[in-house]
Design a protein around this motif. Sequence first.
Motif, mmCIF file in Angstrom:
data_model
loop_
_atom_site.group_PDB
_atom_site.id
_atom_site.type_symbol
_atom_site.label_atom_id
_atom_site.label_comp_id
_atom_site.label_asym_id
_atom_site.label_seq_id
_atom_site.Cartn_x
_atom_site.Cartn_y
_atom_site.Cartn_z
ATOM 1 N N ARG A 22 0.913 -1.032 0.024
ATOM 2 C CA ARG A 22 -0.013 0.231 -0.161
ATOM 3 C C ARG A 22 0.745 1.102 0.063
ATOM 4 O O ARG A 22 -0.180 2.403 -0.621
ATOM 5 N N MET A 23 2.358 0.501 0.850
ATOM 6 C CA MET A 23 2.849 2.589 1.104
ATOM 7 C C MET A 23 3.564 2.793 -0.297
ATOM 8 O O MET A 23 3.562 3.647 -1.193
ATOM 9 N N ASN A 24 3.250 1.348 -1.504
ATOM 10 C CA ASN A 24 4.146 2.079 -2.044
ATOM 11 C C ASN A 24 3.538 2.220 -3.505
ATOM 12 O O ASN A 24 3.697 2.950 -5.202
ATOM 13 N N ILE A 25 1.745 1.784 -3.596
ATOM 14 C CA ILE A 25 1.228 1.924 -4.871
ATOM 15 C C ILE A 25 0.276 2.930 -4.807
ATOM 16 O O ILE A 25 -0.178 3.356 -6.011
ATOM 17 N N GLU A 26 -0.152 2.705 -3.415
ATOM 18 C CA GLU A 26 -1.148 3.943 -2.847
ATOM 19 C C GLU A 26 -1.096 5.482 -3.472
ATOM 20 O O GLU A 26 -2.064 6.297 -4.238
ATOM 21 N N PRO A 27 0.081 6.098 -3.893
ATOM 22 C CA PRO A 27 0.435 6.974 -3.955
ATOM 23 C C PRO A 27 0.160 7.294 -5.738
ATOM 24 O O PRO A 27 -0.160 8.563 -5.607
ATOM 25 N N LEU A 28 0.504 6.420 -6.398
ATOM 26 C CA LEU A 28 0.526 6.573 -7.485
ATOM 27 C C LEU A 28 -1.324 6.650 -8.216
ATOM 28 O O LEU A 28 -1.347 6.926 -8.851
ATOM 29 N N ILE A 29 -2.165 5.895 -7.317
ATOM 30 C CA ILE A 29 -2.933 5.355 -7.833
ATOM 31 C C ILE A 29 -4.095 6.607 -7.573
ATOM 32 O O ILE A 29 -4.228 6.750 -8.589
#
Length: 236
Positions: free
Chosen positions: A105-112
């Motif tokens: 979540r820490m790595n993907i959600e900022p991109l989303i």
Amino acid sequence: MRWISMNFNPVTNKRLYIQIYEQIIEQMKSGAFKVGDKLPSERELCEQFGVSRAPVRQAMSALEMNGFTYSRQGEGVFIKSLPADEMYSPAFLSNVSPEDIVEARMNIEPLIVRFAAMRATEEDLEELNETIKQMEKETNEGVYVPETDEKLHNGIAKASHNDLYIQFMATISSAMKQQQMWTFIRDRTVTRPDFRGVNFHEHKNLIEAIEDHDEEKAEALMKLHMDNLYERYWKV
């Protein structure tokens, strides 16, 4: 009441908390610990296992979740019951670990959320605002409803208009529901009164950034939210 000092082996691979949990269980099964004994302190366990606080806290939560220990505020962790010989692999060990969930979540959600801020339609924004209003209502009533939190994050993924991001969040939601440890830690941290209000305002700020189509701000806010999530979940 006995206080036992044990010599544990350092642990080395990714699922540190599982190794810590298993070593303590083995010590209990060997007779080294008795009901009522006090476990070594968190600091001592960190030193003996050669790890940081997070995996030790996860292992302690697993022991409590499975009924083997209990905590006394300001005193420590004590043995409540001993495992039977056949009790060795509780259901949570076969699921995705909490650190896997948080790391993803820490790595993907900022991109989303960045793409959500770029692509959100009026319909998307209407749905997100309805959800954040529901979260505000629940917060004011003094409750935390994980389904509302989940709905908001899935709504953000939907607003990205990327099918893989949407599927990713659906997979994450499923993992969190299946992971008993995740639920246990969440129910002892993010649901606390001192976190509920902060959690709501972080989500509200995210939705406002998406509404303003400010992808830089949205991404930064999600990174902050994920960092805070990590800190909260390990405060057990």
